[in-house]
Enzyme design. Structure first.
Site, PDB file in Angstrom:
ATOM      1  N   HIS A 110      12.785  -4.914   6.351  1.00 37.29           N
ATOM      2  CA  HIS A 110      12.698  -5.994   5.366  1.00 37.29           C
ATOM      3  C   HIS A 110      14.014  -6.750   5.212  1.00 37.29           C
ATOM      4  O   HIS A 110      14.234  -7.434   4.213  1.00 37.29           O
ATOM      5  CB  HIS A 110      12.221  -5.472   3.995  1.00 37.29           C
ATOM      6  N   TYR A 159      11.443 -11.559   3.671  1.00 38.07           N
ATOM      7  CA  TYR A 159      12.016 -10.893   2.500  1.00 38.07           C
ATOM      8  C   TYR A 159      13.421 -11.381   2.163  1.00 38.07           C
ATOM      9  O   TYR A 159      13.922 -11.107   1.078  1.00 38.07           O
ATOM     10  CB  TYR A 159      12.032  -9.373   2.711  1.00 38.07           C
ATOM     11  N   ASN A 181       6.436   2.903   2.909  1.00 41.03           N
ATOM     12  CA  ASN A 181       7.597   2.151   2.436  1.00 41.03           C
ATOM     13  C   ASN A 181       8.435   2.952   1.432  1.00 41.03           C
ATOM     14  O   ASN A 181       7.908   3.844   0.771  1.00 41.03           O
ATOM     15  CB  ASN A 181       7.134   0.842   1.782  1.00 41.03           C
ATOM     16  N   ARG A 231       3.871   1.937  -8.655  1.00 38.61           N
ATOM     17  CA  ARG A 231       4.339   0.605  -8.269  1.00 38.61           C
ATOM     18  C   ARG A 231       4.328  -0.351  -9.459  1.00 38.61           C
ATOM     19  O   ARG A 231       5.227  -1.192  -9.597  1.00 38.61           O
ATOM     20  CB  ARG A 231       3.469   0.051  -7.141  1.00 38.61           C
ATOM     21  N   CYS A 257       6.692  -1.630  10.581  1.00 41.13           N
ATOM     22  CA  CYS A 257       6.481  -2.631   9.538  1.00 41.13           C
ATOM     23  C   CYS A 257       5.625  -3.745  10.122  1.00 41.13           C
ATOM     24  O   CYS A 257       5.721  -4.053  11.313  1.00 41.13           O
ATOM     25  CB  CYS A 257       7.831  -3.179   9.075  1.00 41.13           C
TER      26      CYS A 257
END
Length: 464
Positions: free
Chosen positions: A203, A259, A151, A97, A173
């Protein structure tokens, strides 16, 4: 499915979220006849698995339950005869990440876990793994439900259903949960007093709200949350609070997902992300420190409950939602939840067989979606663009087609096209080569013909 002795397997059992998962099961002990909980991880995660696994055992014992908690690195053992399989894994761990965020930001392009170039690469790493898991499930637990909150949840869920053929997949989510709580609070009502209907993709969804008397309260909420007298706020720990343009939301007539800030207010969000990057405080770097502190807490042999500090991790409610889906399927509760599932005509504007994130009643045979119909053009256009991007990413993840990956980069609204798209794609391929065997030929080509790309990535990661 067993009715009296459930086996639940969690892939990514060494996650810092596992205590919330265990807490969710304990809260539903009267609904879930659990016999075995299997926490699975990979060798690199063995230490964390041991720490959080021992804490899970303490939590179960403190609740006075006789559930067996197994810790294992053997995926086949975890999956064997499972009734439910939950997934919360991160291919490449948090270091991956960090790369997803820092490499794009080093070029002044958004780096984020599930959006833009970072989100695409998380999908490229994750989709082949979920498909491998499904192949083993077909052999070892052919009747199990797959509850995915890995995710990017929408793309991973679509790959599982459409390409893995695992129809008994539900994606989750935590974002809609926060929006529902926010709506109830702003209206001065309880969550039971409102009905919230969501539709879109993970998202990237919108929602509308009604009260018990049948009055739609969406427009009122737009004024309360985004109007001139409101304060910019975000219930998401990992989303910077920048106010949405009130006139734009008023025109939509729907409440946006948090988002959407990355798309509606791209310049402000990017500016903030670049500042964090320059200070060495990208979200991944902050989360690494948070996780380090959490696992120090988890080591305490007297800790037998979920600590409040876990809420700072950014994914609170994820695990509890997974437990409720399991309980609702197990008991045909028909709980109203927001899930990623096959569209099946729920949203007219998207393909019938794609994954969408919508409100549904979760029954014993899975979610029954609430029909949404059509979106207004302003939402429909960007939603269809994003779904086309997702479908292209999934194809690239499965085939290892460089052209498809480049096309996905070009379609994505958060990635500049042309030279920059190709530069970012090549650098991220080099950075993640260990976890992208499907792109091995192209990675080798880049290494042989673009040594400057390899050097750039290596230098950047040294400064992590």
């Amino acid at each position: 499915m067993s009715k009296n002795a459930l086996k639940i397997a969690t892939i990514g059992g060494g996650s810092s979220y596992t205590p919330e998962l265990i807490e969710g099961y304990i809260k539903r002990k009267d609904e879930l006849p659990i016999k075995e909980i299997w926490l699975l991880d990979i060798p690199e995660g063995e230490e964390k698995l041991s720490i959080v696994g021992e804490m899970a055992k303490r939590m179960v014992k403190a609740a006075g339950l006789d559930w067996e908690v197994h810790l294992t690195l053997d995926r086949r053992a975890a999956l064997k005869d499972a009734d439910f399989v939950t997934t919360q894994f991160r291919v490449g761990l948090l270091d991956a990440r960090v790369k997803d965020e820092r490499i794009p930001l080093s070029h002044g392009v958004l780096g984020q876990e599930t959006n833009g170039a970072g989100g695409i690469f998380k999908a490229l790493r994750t989709i082949p793994v979920i498909l491998d898991i499904i192949e083993e499930m077909k052999e070892l637990c052919p009747d199990a439900w797959l509850i995915n909150f890995t995710n990017p949840a929408g793309m991973v869920t679509e790959a599982a259903i459409k390409h893995g053929g695992w129809k008994k997949t539900v994606g989750l989510c935590n974002v809609p949960i926060g929006h529902t709580k926010q709506a109830a609070e702003k209206l001065g009502l309880t969550e039971d007093d409102i009905f919230v209907k969501y539709a879109g993709i993970n998202h990237f969804h919108w929602h509308r709200v009604w009260d018990k008397e049948g009055n739609e309260r969406t427009d009122e909420l737009i004024d309360l949350i985004y109007g001139p007298k409101s304060e910019a706020e975000s219930h998401l720990k990992n989303i910077h609070s920048v106010p949405f343009p009130y006139e734009q939301i008023k025109d939509l007539g729907m409440l946006p997902c948090g988002y959407h800030r990355y798309y509606y207010i791209e310049d402000e969000m990017l500016k903030h992300s670049i500042e964090e990057f320059k200070e060495g405080k990208t979200r991944a770097q902050v989360v690494k420190q948070t996780e380090k502190s959490l696992f120090e807490l988890y080591k305490d042999p007297n800790l037998d409950y979920k600590p409040k500090e876990l809420e700072q991790r950014g994914g609170t409610h994820y695990s509890d939602a997974a437990c409720e889906v399991i309980a609702s399927i197990q008991n045909d509760k028909r709980t109203n939840m927001v899930v990623s599932v096959e569209n099946n005509g729920t949203i007219n504007d998207l393909p019938y067989d794609c994954a969408v994130e919508v409100s549904a009643s979760v029954t014993a045979h899975g979610p029954e979606n609430y029909n949404w119909g059509k979106f207004p053009p302003a939402a429909r256009g960007i939603l269809q663009l994003m779904k086309g991007m997702e479908e292209t990413v999934i194809r690239a993840a499965i085939t290892g087609d460089y052209g498809a990956a480049l096309h996905a980069f070009t379609i994505n609204p958060l990635i500049p096209g042309g030279t920059m798209a190709k530069t970012l794609l090549d650098e991220l391929l080099i950075a993640h080569k260990k976890h992208l065997p499907q792109f091995s030929d192209d990675i080798k080509r880049i290494e042989e013909t673009q040594p400057e790309t390899v050097s750039y990535v290596e230098e950047l990661m040294k400064s992590n």
